[in-house]
Scaffold this motif. Structure first.
Motif, short mmCIF file in Angstrom:
data_model
loop_
_atom_site.label_atom_id
_atom_site.label_comp_id
_atom_site.label_asym_id
_atom_site.label_seq_id
_atom_site.Cartn_x
_atom_site.Cartn_y
_atom_site.Cartn_z
N ALA A 23 -25.10 12.54 -39.87
CA ALA A 23 -23.53 13.54 -39.82
C ALA A 23 -24.14 14.70 -41.06
O ALA A 23 -23.43 16.13 -41.28
CB ALA A 23 -22.75 12.63 -40.74
N ILE A 24 -24.65 14.32 -42.51
CA ILE A 24 -25.03 15.28 -43.27
C ILE A 24 -26.40 16.06 -42.63
O ILE A 24 -25.86 17.77 -43.03
CB ILE A 24 -26.22 14.47 -44.83
N GLY A 25 -27.46 15.92 -41.70
CA GLY A 25 -28.08 17.42 -41.15
C GLY A 25 -26.76 17.47 -40.37
O GLY A 25 -27.55 19.28 -39.96
N ALA A 26 -26.25 17.42 -40.02
CA ALA A 26 -24.54 18.61 -38.76
C ALA A 26 -24.55 19.43 -39.79
O ALA A 26 -24.45 19.93 -39.46
CB ALA A 26 -24.29 16.97 -37.79
N ILE A 27 -23.81 18.53 -40.56
CA ILE A 27 -22.99 19.67 -42.20
C ILE A 27 -23.71 21.01 -42.04
O ILE A 27 -23.75 21.67 -42.00
CB ILE A 27 -22.46 18.63 -43.04
N TRP A 28 -25.23 20.24 -42.46
CA TRP A 28 -26.16 21.75 -42.70
C TRP A 28 -26.11 22.57 -42.04
O TRP A 28 -26.50 23.50 -42.91
CB TRP A 28 -27.13 21.25 -43.52
N ARG A 29 -27.01 21.95 -40.87
CA ARG A 29 -26.50 23.19 -39.69
C ARG A 29 -25.09 23.91 -40.00
O ARG A 29 -25.32 24.87 -39.27
CB ARG A 29 -26.99 22.56 -38.74
N ILE A 30 -24.05 23.53 -39.46
CA ILE A 30 -22.94 24.31 -39.50
C ILE A 30 -22.69 24.98 -40.39
O ILE A 30 -22.41 26.21 -39.75
CB ILE A 30 -21.57 23.23 -39.36
N ILE A 31 -23.36 24.67 -41.60
CA ILE A 31 -23.25 26.03 -42.98
C ILE A 31 -24.12 26.99 -42.70
O ILE A 31 -24.42 28.04 -43.46
CB ILE A 31 -22.74 24.50 -44.15
N LYS A 32 -25.29 26.94 -42.52
CA LYS A 32 -26.23 26.94 -42.56
C LYS A 32 -27.31 27.76 -41.55
O LYS A 32 -28.18 28.71 -41.85
CB LYS A 32 -27.61 26.65 -43.19
#
Length: 87
Positions: A16-25
Protein backbone atom coordinates in the motif's frame (compact mmCIF):
# COMPACT_ATOMS: atom_id res chain seq x y z
CA UNK A 1 -0.46 -18.13 13.50
CA UNK A 2 0.14 -14.66 14.93
CA UNK A 3 3.48 -14.48 13.12
CA UNK A 4 1.85 -15.32 9.77
CA UNK A 5 -0.80 -12.63 10.33
CA UNK A 6 1.87 -10.07 11.24
CA UNK A 7 3.98 -10.90 8.16
CA UNK A 8 0.92 -10.72 5.88
CA UNK A 9 -0.08 -7.37 7.38
CA UNK A 10 3.44 -6.04 6.96
CA UNK A 11 3.59 -7.12 3.32
CA UNK A 12 0.19 -5.55 2.59
CA UNK A 13 1.29 -2.34 4.29
CA UNK A 14 4.48 -2.23 2.21
CA UNK A 15 2.42 -2.78 -0.95
CA UNK A 16 0.00 0.00 0.00
CA UNK A 17 2.85 2.40 0.79
CA UNK A 18 4.49 1.57 -2.54
CA UNK A 19 1.22 2.23 -4.38
CA UNK A 20 0.71 5.54 -2.58
CA UNK A 21 4.28 6.52 -3.43
CA UNK A 22 3.65 5.77 -7.12
CA UNK A 23 0.40 7.77 -7.01
CA UNK A 24 2.29 10.76 -5.65
CA UNK A 25 5.46 10.50 -7.75
CA UNK A 26 4.14 8.77 -10.90
CA UNK A 27 5.49 10.44 -14.01
CA UNK A 28 2.34 9.84 -16.06
CA UNK A 29 -1.39 9.57 -15.51
CA UNK A 30 -1.34 5.90 -16.49
CA UNK A 31 1.19 5.13 -13.73
CA UNK A 32 -1.05 6.83 -11.20
CA UNK A 33 -4.12 4.94 -12.42
CA UNK A 34 -2.37 1.57 -12.21
CA UNK A 35 -1.11 2.45 -8.73
CA UNK A 36 -4.63 3.32 -7.60
CA UNK A 37 -5.84 -0.06 -8.89
CA UNK A 38 -3.06 -1.75 -6.94
CA UNK A 39 -4.04 0.21 -3.84
CA UNK A 40 -7.69 -0.84 -4.17
CA UNK A 41 -6.64 -4.47 -4.63
CA UNK A 42 -4.37 -4.26 -1.57
CA UNK A 43 -7.19 -2.85 0.54
CA UNK A 44 -9.47 -5.64 -0.67
CA UNK A 45 -6.85 -8.24 0.27
CA UNK A 46 -6.47 -6.68 3.71
CA UNK A 47 -10.24 -6.74 4.24
CA UNK A 48 -10.38 -10.36 3.09
CA UNK A 49 -7.58 -11.34 5.44
CA UNK A 50 -9.31 -9.54 8.31
CA UNK A 51 -12.53 -11.39 7.53
CA UNK A 52 -10.69 -14.73 7.48
CA UNK A 53 -8.90 -14.07 10.75
CA UNK A 54 -11.99 -12.88 12.62
CA UNK A 55 -14.32 -15.37 10.89
CA UNK A 56 -17.07 -13.01 9.81
CA UNK A 57 -18.53 -11.62 6.59
CA UNK A 58 -19.54 -8.15 7.78
CA UNK A 59 -17.22 -6.30 5.41
CA UNK A 60 -18.17 -8.28 2.30
CA UNK A 61 -20.36 -5.46 0.91
CA UNK A 62 -17.41 -3.08 1.27
CA UNK A 63 -15.23 -5.47 -0.71
CA UNK A 64 -17.88 -5.75 -3.42
CA UNK A 65 -18.13 -1.97 -3.61
CA UNK A 66 -14.36 -1.65 -3.91
CA UNK A 67 -14.31 -4.27 -6.66
CA UNK A 68 -17.03 -2.40 -8.54
CA UNK A 69 -15.16 0.88 -8.08
CA UNK A 70 -11.94 -0.66 -9.39
CA UNK A 71 -13.53 -2.20 -12.47
CA UNK A 72 -15.63 0.82 -13.42
CA UNK A 73 -12.72 3.19 -12.82
CA UNK A 74 -10.29 1.16 -14.89
CA UNK A 75 -12.70 0.74 -17.78
CA UNK A 76 -13.67 4.40 -17.84
CA UNK A 77 -10.07 5.58 -17.77
CA UNK A 78 -9.12 3.11 -20.50
CA UNK A 79 -11.97 4.38 -22.67
CA UNK A 80 -10.96 7.97 -22.02
CA UNK A 81 -7.32 7.34 -22.88
CA UNK A 82 -8.21 5.39 -26.02
CA UNK A 83 -10.52 8.15 -27.26
CA UNK A 84 -7.86 10.75 -26.49
CA UNK A 85 -5.28 8.82 -28.54
CA UNK A 86 -7.62 8.64 -31.56
CA UNK A 87 -7.88 12.41 -31.95
Amino acid sequence: MIIVIAIAGLLMAVGAIGAIWRIIKGPSALDRIIASDVLVATVMCALGAEMAVNRHTDTLPVMLGLALFGIVGSVSVARFLSSRDDT
